[in-house]
Design a protein around this motif. Structure first.
Motif, PDB file in Angstrom:
ATOM      1  N   ARG A 185      65.898  38.678  34.536  1.00  0.00           N
ATOM      2  CA  ARG A 185      64.438  38.713  34.481  1.00  0.00           C
ATOM      3  C   ARG A 185      63.907  37.413  33.900  1.00  0.00           C
ATOM      4  NH1 ARG A 185      63.497  43.522  32.841  1.00  0.00           N
ATOM      5  NH2 ARG A 185      63.081  44.245  34.945  1.00  0.00           N
ATOM      6  N   PHE A 186      63.095  36.743  34.728  1.00  0.00           N
ATOM      7  CA  PHE A 186      62.474  35.486  34.313  1.00  0.00           C
ATOM      8  C   PHE A 186      61.139  35.811  33.660  1.00  0.00           C
ATOM      9  CE2 PHE A 186      59.508  32.015  35.606  1.00  0.00           C
ATOM     10  CZ  PHE A 186      60.018  31.028  34.786  1.00  0.00           C
ATOM     11  N   GLU A 187      60.941  35.262  32.459  1.00  0.00           N
ATOM     12  CA  GLU A 187      59.715  35.573  31.721  1.00  0.00           C
ATOM     13  C   GLU A 187      58.556  34.726  32.249  1.00  0.00           C
ATOM     14  OE1 GLU A 187      59.553  38.096  29.475  1.00  0.00           O
ATOM     15  OE2 GLU A 187      61.632  38.434  30.061  1.00  0.00           O
ATOM     16  N   GLY A 188      58.161  34.999  33.447  1.00  0.00           N
ATOM     17  CA  GLY A 188      57.048  34.262  34.041  1.00  0.00           C
ATOM     18  C   GLY A 188      56.785  34.892  35.393  1.00  0.00           C
ATOM     19  N   ARG A 189      55.852  34.315  36.141  1.00  0.00           N
ATOM     20  CA  ARG A 189      55.547  34.923  37.437  1.00  0.00           C
ATOM     21  C   ARG A 189      56.273  34.221  38.563  1.00  0.00           C
ATOM     22  NH1 ARG A 189      49.876  37.155  39.145  1.00  0.00           N
ATOM     23  NH2 ARG A 189      51.285  37.626  40.864  1.00  0.00           N
ATOM     24  N   LYS A 190      56.316  32.914  38.459  1.00  0.00           N
ATOM     25  CA  LYS A 190      56.805  32.138  39.588  1.00  0.00           C
ATOM     26  C   LYS A 190      57.698  31.011  39.099  1.00  0.00           C
ATOM     27  CE  LYS A 190      54.955  30.358  43.788  1.00  0.00           C
ATOM     28  NZ  LYS A 190      54.171  29.193  44.100  1.00  0.00           N
ATOM     29  N   LEU A 191      58.654  30.660  39.914  1.00  0.00           N
ATOM     30  CA  LEU A 191      59.580  29.610  39.508  1.00  0.00           C
ATOM     31  C   LEU A 191      59.120  28.246  39.985  1.00  0.00           C
ATOM     32  CD1 LEU A 191      63.134  31.005  40.295  1.00  0.00           C
ATOM     33  CD2 LEU A 191      62.166  30.493  38.047  1.00  0.00           C
TER      34      LEU A 191
ATOM     35  N   VAL B  32      66.825  28.154  36.990  1.00  0.00           N
ATOM     36  CA  VAL B  32      66.234  28.991  35.961  1.00  0.00           C
ATOM     37  C   VAL B  32      66.982  28.660  34.681  1.00  0.00           C
ATOM     38  CG1 VAL B  32      65.599  31.317  35.274  1.00  0.00           C
ATOM     39  CG2 VAL B  32      65.962  30.796  37.698  1.00  0.00           C
ATOM     40  N   PHE B  33      66.240  28.356  33.618  1.00  0.00           N
ATOM     41  CA  PHE B  33      66.908  28.000  32.360  1.00  0.00           C
ATOM     42  C   PHE B  33      66.961  29.193  31.407  1.00  0.00           C
ATOM     43  CE2 PHE B  33      65.700  23.994  34.220  1.00  0.00           C
ATOM     44  CZ  PHE B  33      66.879  23.262  34.062  1.00  0.00           C
ATOM     45  N   ALA B  34      67.985  29.177  30.571  1.00  0.00           N
ATOM     46  CA  ALA B  34      68.224  30.314  29.667  1.00  0.00           C
ATOM     47  C   ALA B  34      67.025  30.583  28.766  1.00  0.00           C
ATOM     48  CB  ALA B  34      69.476  30.052  28.817  1.00  0.00           C
TER      49      ALA B  34
ATOM     50  N   LEU C  65      64.260  38.321  39.049  1.00  0.00           N
ATOM     51  CA  LEU C  65      63.010  39.087  39.096  1.00  0.00           C
ATOM     52  C   LEU C  65      62.002  38.384  38.198  1.00  0.00           C
ATOM     53  CD1 LEU C  65      64.558  42.649  38.557  1.00  0.00           C
ATOM     54  CD2 LEU C  65      64.030  41.528  40.736  1.00  0.00           C
ATOM     55  N   ASN C  66      60.730  38.606  38.427  1.00  0.00           N
ATOM     56  CA  ASN C  66      59.743  38.036  37.507  1.00  0.00           C
ATOM     57  C   ASN C  66      59.285  39.101  36.514  1.00  0.00           C
ATOM     58  OD1 ASN C  66      57.939  39.621  38.833  1.00  0.00           O
ATOM     59  ND2 ASN C  66      56.748  37.928  39.727  1.00  0.00           N
ATOM     60  N   ASN C  67      58.309  38.754  35.680  1.00  0.00           N
ATOM     61  CA  ASN C  67      57.900  39.700  34.642  1.00  0.00           C
ATOM     62  C   ASN C  67      57.175  40.917  35.208  1.00  0.00           C
ATOM     63  OD1 ASN C  67      55.595  38.395  35.363  1.00  0.00           O
ATOM     64  ND2 ASN C  67      55.235  37.418  33.364  1.00  0.00           N
ATOM     65  N   GLN C  68      56.952  40.927  36.531  1.00  0.00           N
ATOM     66  CA  GLN C  68      56.363  42.136  37.143  1.00  0.00           C
ATOM     67  C   GLN C  68      57.392  42.845  38.017  1.00  0.00           C
ATOM     68  OE1 GLN C  68      53.065  40.047  38.826  1.00  0.00           O
ATOM     69  NE2 GLN C  68      51.773  40.505  37.037  1.00  0.00           N
ATOM     70  N   ASP C  69      58.646  42.508  37.815  1.00  0.00           N
ATOM     71  CA  ASP C  69      59.754  43.123  38.543  1.00  0.00           C
ATOM     72  C   ASP C  69      59.756  42.842  40.039  1.00  0.00           C
ATOM     73  OD1 ASP C  69      61.154  44.013  36.441  1.00  0.00           O
ATOM     74  OD2 ASP C  69      60.540  46.118  36.578  1.00  0.00           O
TER      75      ASP C  69
ATOM     76  N   ARG D 279      69.062  29.501  45.050  1.00  0.00           N
ATOM     77  CA  ARG D 279      69.373  29.211  46.448  1.00  0.00           C
ATOM     78  C   ARG D 279      68.114  29.353  47.301  1.00  0.00           C
ATOM     79  NH1 ARG D 279      74.272  29.570  47.841  1.00  0.00           N
ATOM     80  NH2 ARG D 279      74.742  31.338  46.494  1.00  0.00           N
ATOM     81  N   HIS D 280      67.450  30.476  47.141  1.00  0.00           N
ATOM     82  CA  HIS D 280      66.184  30.698  47.847  1.00  0.00           C
ATOM     83  C   HIS D 280      65.179  31.204  46.840  1.00  0.00           C
ATOM     84  CE1 HIS D 280      68.354  30.421  51.611  1.00  0.00           C
ATOM     85  NE2 HIS D 280      69.191  31.379  51.204  1.00  0.00           N
ATOM     86  N   LYS D 281      63.903  30.791  46.987  1.00  0.00           N
ATOM     87  CA  LYS D 281      62.897  31.376  46.115  1.00  0.00           C
ATOM     88  C   LYS D 281      61.638  31.659  46.899  1.00  0.00           C
ATOM     89  CE  LYS D 281      61.272  26.926  44.463  1.00  0.00           C
ATOM     90  NZ  LYS D 281      60.829  26.130  43.327  1.00  0.00           N
ATOM     91  N   VAL D 282      60.816  32.511  46.316  1.00  0.00           N
ATOM     92  CA  VAL D 282      59.565  32.875  46.967  1.00  0.00           C
ATOM     93  C   VAL D 282      58.665  31.646  46.939  1.00  0.00           C
ATOM     94  CG1 VAL D 282      57.512  34.322  46.774  1.00  0.00           C
ATOM     95  CG2 VAL D 282      59.774  35.286  46.331  1.00  0.00           C
ATOM     96  N   LYS D 283      58.129  31.308  48.120  1.00  0.00           N
ATOM     97  CA  LYS D 283      57.300  30.087  48.201  1.00  0.00           C
ATOM     98  C   LYS D 283      55.927  30.339  47.569  1.00  0.00           C
ATOM     99  CE  LYS D 283      60.052  27.305  50.469  1.00  0.00           C
ATOM    100  NZ  LYS D 283      60.957  28.040  51.301  1.00  0.00           N
TER     101      LYS D 283
END
Lengths: 626, 370
Positions: free
Chosen positions: A559-565, A570-572, A591-595, A622-626
């Motif tokens: 779980r990434f503590e944010g909405r978008k990368l 992704v850093f620790a 996943l983002n903070n909204q799952d 590898r792939h991320k949501v644009k």
């Protein structure tokens, strides 16, 4: 340490030695000069808090404790830690707690240790030391075991007598700092250290040739005065540590650290025992940091490899996650080959040819299972996986008792997954045959042997195999069907990688599969790609759609503590929660903070590290949501 | 810190009792009419050199070691004694047997009375026996110096007055095991069972009757690094001199049976001090306070695994230099001593502080050595 950044791992030794951090005792040595140092606060019998004012900004402090007091038992060990807490309290405000180093006593139970260390952590302490006596016996094992209980983001320091051959093992167990006292001690005794042994420079035996900068100018060390000899030996001994540490670091980068550890484990019987005991008892710790993928050949040389983390984890994972497809009615046991993947070897091409010649399209109902040491059994579908496609063993045809039993155990577990009505055809000989014989009593299916002790790839054996398969087609009324190799491979791989249910989620009935196993097989559902099987690694790469399909399994998520990368990593620091089952090298879902799924990629550390570390790359995207 | 010291002390007590085992109750029977030991050796008596008789009376043994606290971590001298208290007659016979050894010696003489406990403890030596023994000494004019030993709690004005009355103008010294002037060391590392205050009081009490105090200083109690031990011994000698003791006797630990120290030693968690440390303590302390007090040292079992030792090749010369120093109070006897093992000792001084690892190599071979 404090505000100073030091590259780890590093060495700490007698002061005033070039390129090695110095150690000294507060108030007992000359005032430190030069770079940062590790300073010991003297025994608690003294009031040392006033000495603290003499500490420089970039020096670290070993907290005060007593030698040998933990001999008095766990209660005494606890008091030693409480006393260190007390000291921190006394010097509060005078020294940055991140420069303090807890001395971990022996004898303390793991629960107690963990709970007291939480108190230290809450005060801002981030480093600990354990002490080795160098005998590699129970005391040193207990020091290793204590190390595994430290918070994973702490700096860990190995103090005491550490021989060069122990450095790779300690580095493997995550030590960051190594005490070179033994280099000085040996030099003071006239002993020259080598990677695997020690050489006493005495009058009788001609010393070895050494081309290191310290020794090169002296063809015979015995001709030196005692003072000169001491200087040469100290310098040489320190060099040995620098070289073995750099070898360890490079081996880690090349994925060969385990190999180095096993090789050095043969420096003495005590070292071997310690490694075996560590593998057995500290497996969970080691496994957590062992990558699940790799591209380097894994040399599994001796008994120390049988239960190395990557090997044992493979067997465990196969036992718990692989389920044969329902259409497998016959289990064909085959020997392994030196060439990997097996199906590209000469012997396996002959086997495959024989199978297809005998029963043609009915091949899909045959569960081809390869027997091997020390991985146990490998279903044909998983032959390209790490480490199955990357290991190498010394081949003699002889199996020792331990490897026979390991393989037999794996075989029994494997066969339990098939119906009792399935027939096992054992196309094997020699040591492989011994494995099957020793498993026979624990197997509920009937077993047919085909080779009559001849080599499985001999003409007669292959002929016999064909005859047996033809008979079996009759007996089991096997029917031909469409080839299922792609489907079986991708589903089995998915289950192995992501756990039960993943195969069905990623490769449901009706999925379109296209490509070559040795290169790439792409899986599409309604023209949308879910994953691709990569021949080189034998594993699946996910697409965002594939990741989305895996979410309900609740595995391999971060779980990434944010909405978008932003960016490709992704850093620790941005992760507070992650599946604790994640290992470095795993394919994971971000996943983002909204799952919502925002990316898929490859983990660079374990799930626990992602949560606890404040820095470092956790996932390469590898792939991320644009 | 002080409550942590208290708690540690309890653990040390438990462990000391455990180490003691049944050794105290199962002491071997001995001839109650003979002393446990006696010997004669040259010694410094005042400013002269004469012969000294030392006698160890066989008594029921030290009250501290017999009691619930288990006694000191390094001492099992009470095993020299007997489970059964010797009778008045027997104790006198023991003393007489020893005293007769001085028959052929000439003045000045010194008599040292030890008991493996406290000469002034009436449970060991009844008051009338004590008076009679002192009276026998008083009759012999050759004896110019008397040394007795006791724990400080038995040093009372009454006993001091009586002792002075009987012995007249002789030089009298009362040996008390101060061991360390650091209360934490004395309690946790030694389990001595009294505070510095008690020791100070007894020095003052003795002084009132012109009785000097010979402070025993222990070198290297357990749970200290070699350098902790070195510094503590030097500091203790300095402190003792400041407190006005007449003599300091510095005693490097020797490993005695059924002690906590022995158990630690068997597990490589203790090593007796290096002779270099002994020498270093003597030199450093002498530089500071040598002009005001005599510093004596006669290391027991020196050069042996159970005593203060170095590498084996230099032990003898260093030990004899230490004995020489004790008699002549001249530190220059140490000047010419050197050995290759001194580098090892330097390493130990530095590295034990860092690693808190006891650097012991007494019985096992190092790993990987061909």
């Amino acid at each position: 340490m404090g505000s100073t950044k030091v590259q780890t791992p590093f060495l700490v030794g007698p002061p005033n030695t070039e390129s090695i951090m110095g150690y000294a005792t507060l108030g007992r040595n000359d005032r430190p000069v030069g770079g940062s140092m590790i300073l010991a606060v003297p025994s608690p019998i003294h009031d040392s808090k006033l000495l603290i004012s003499g500490v420089r900004e970039d020096d670290s402090l070993l907290l005060p404790s007593f030698p040998a007091v933990s001999f008095l038992g766990a209660e005494a060990a606890e008091l030693l830690l409480e006393n260190q807490l007390h000291f921190i309290d006394e010097v509060q405000g005078k020294v940055d707690p991140s420069r303090l180093i807890v001395r971990i006593p022996q004898q303390l139970g793991s629960e107690k240790l963990t709970s007291i260390l939480t108190e230290f952590a809450s005060l801002g302490v981030r480093a600990a030391s354990v002490s080795f006596d160098g005998w590699l016996g129970p005391h040193d094992y207990s020091a290793l075991s204590n190390r595994t209980m430290l918070p994973i983001d702490w700096l860990t320091i190995a103090l005491g007598r550490i021989s060069p051959s122990s450095v790779p093992l300690l580095f493997y167990l995550g030590f960051d700092v190594f005490d070179l006292g033994y280099a000085a001690e040996s030099a003071s005794r006239g002993v020259r250290l080598w990677n695997l042994s020690e050489e006493s420079i005495t009058g009788r035996i001609l010393p070895r040739t050494c081309s290191c900068i310290a020794c090169a100018d002296h063809s015979d060390l015995r001709e030196l005065s005692q003072d000169e000899l001491h200087t040469v030996l100290l310098c040489h001994n320190l060099n040995i540590y620098q070289s073995i540490l750099s070898e360890s670091i490079q081996s880690l980068r090349l994925g060969k650290l385990r190999w180095l550890v096993e090789s050095m484990g043969h420096s003495s019987t005590a070292a071997t025992s310690l490694l075996r005991k560590t593998d057995k008892s500290l497996f969970a710790f080691l496994e957590e940091f062992t990558p699940t993928s790799g591209q380097t050949n894994l040399s599994l040389i001796g008994p120390e490899s049988y239960n190395s983390p990557a090997v044992k984890r493979f067997r465990d994972c196969l036992a718990s996650r692989y389920m044969p497809p329902n259409h497998k009615k016959l289990v064909l046991l085959l020997p392994c080959s030196a060439r990997k993947p097996y199906s590209e070897s000469k012997s396996h091409q002959r086997f495959i040819k024989a199978i297809e010649h005998a029963i043609g399209t009915t091949r899909s109902s045959v569960a081809e299972t390869i027997l091997t040491s020390p991985l146990g059994v490998i279903p044909r579908e998983l032959e390209r996986l790490y480490p199955a496609a990357y290991y190498d063993i010394p081949v003699t045809g002889d199996w020792d008792t331990e490897e026979t039993e390991i393989a037999a155990e794996a075989l029994v577990t494997h066969l339990q997954k098939f119906a009792e009505s399935a027939v096992v055809v054992a196309h094997i000989s020699g040591g492989y045959l011994d494995v099957v014989k020793s498993a026979e009593d624990r197997v509920s299916q009937s077993i047919v042997y085909t080779t009559d002790q001849h080599s499985p790839s001999s003409f007669d054996s292959l002929q016999s195999l064909q005859n047996v398969l033809l008979d079996m087609r009759e007996v089991l009324s096997l029917k031909g069907g469409r080839p299922a190799l792609f489907e079986d491979t991708l589903r089995a791989t998915a289950d192995y990688q992501f756990g039960p249910g993943a195969g069905e989620a990623l490769v449901p009935d009706g999925a379109k599969l296209g490509g070559k196993l040795y290169r790439m097989v792409v899986c599409r559902i309604n023209k949308e790609q879910t994953c691709a099987f990569i021949g080189d690694s034998g594993s699946l790469s996910l697409t965002l759609e594939g990741g989305r399909r895996l979410i309900p399994l609740h595995r391999y998520w971060v779980r990434f503590e944010g909405r978008k990368l932003e960016g490709g990593s992704v850093f620790a620091v941005g992760i507070n929660e992650a599946d604790s089952g994640i290992r470095p090298g795993d394919e994971v879902i971000v996943l983002n903070n909204q799952d919502d799924i925002i990316a898929v990629g490859r983990s660079e550390m374990s799930g626990r590290e992602m949560c606890d570390f404040k820095k470092g790359q956790a996932v390469s995207v590898r792939h991320k949501v644009k | 810190m002080s409550d942590i010291i208290d708690q540690l002390e309890h653990l040390v007590v438990d462990s000391t009792i455990k180490a003691r085992g049944t050794s105290v109750t199962k002491r071997r029977r001995r001839d109650p009419t003979r002393p446990s030991a006696k010997w004669i050796a040259p010694a410094r008596i005042g400013n002269e050199v004469g012969m000294a008789l030392a006698v160890v009376l066989g008594t029921v043994g030290c009250s501290h070691a017999r009691g619930d606290s288990g006694g000191c971590t390094m001492c099992s001298y009470l095993l020299d004694g007997d489970e059964r208290s010797a009778t008045t007659d027997e104790l006198l016979q023991q003393f007489d047997a020893a005293l007769s050894d001085l028959a052929d010696e000439s003045t000045p003489l010194s008599v040292k009375i030890y008991t493996s406990g406290s000469f002034l403890d009436t449970t060991e030596i009844p008051a009338d026996v004590r008076a009679k023994i002192l009276a026998r000494i008083a009759k012999d004019d050759r004896i110019q110096e008397v040394v007795i030993e006791s724990r400080p709690e038995y040093v009372t004005p009454e006993i001091m007055r009586e002792t002075r009355d009987i012995l007249g103008s002789r030089r009298v010294e009362l040996g008390i095991g101060l061991e360390s002037s650091n209360d934490a060391v004395r309690s946790i590392c030694i389990n001595k069972g009294f505070s510095l205050g008690t020791f100070k009081d007894s020095v003052a009490t003795a002084k009132e009757y012109d009785i000097g105090v010979r402070a025993y200083v222990l070198l290297k109690p357990p749970f200290l690094t070699e350098r902790d031990a070195l510094l503590d011994a030097v500091k203790t000698i300095e402190d003792a001199a400041k407190l006005g003791v007449s003599t300091v006797s510095m005693n490097p630990i020797n490993i005695q049976k059924y002690t906590l120290v022995e158990r630690l030693w068997l597990k490589e968690q203790y090593r007796p001090p290096w002779l270099w440390t002994v020498l270093s303590v003597l030199r450093d302390a002498w530089d500071e306070v040598g002009s005001s007090v005599n510093i004596l040292c006669d290391p027991v079992a020196a050069g042996k695994p159970r005593g203060a030792h170095n590498c084996g090749s230099c032990d003898e010369s260093i030990t004899s230099a230490i004995r020489e120093f004790s008699i002549h109070q001249d530190v220059s006897v140490f000047d010419s001593l050197d050995c290759d093992c001194k580098r090892q000792w330097h390493h130990v001084l530095n590295h034990e502080d860092i690693s808190l690892l006891i650097h012991s190599r007494s019985r096992r071979k190092p790993v990987g050595k061909a």
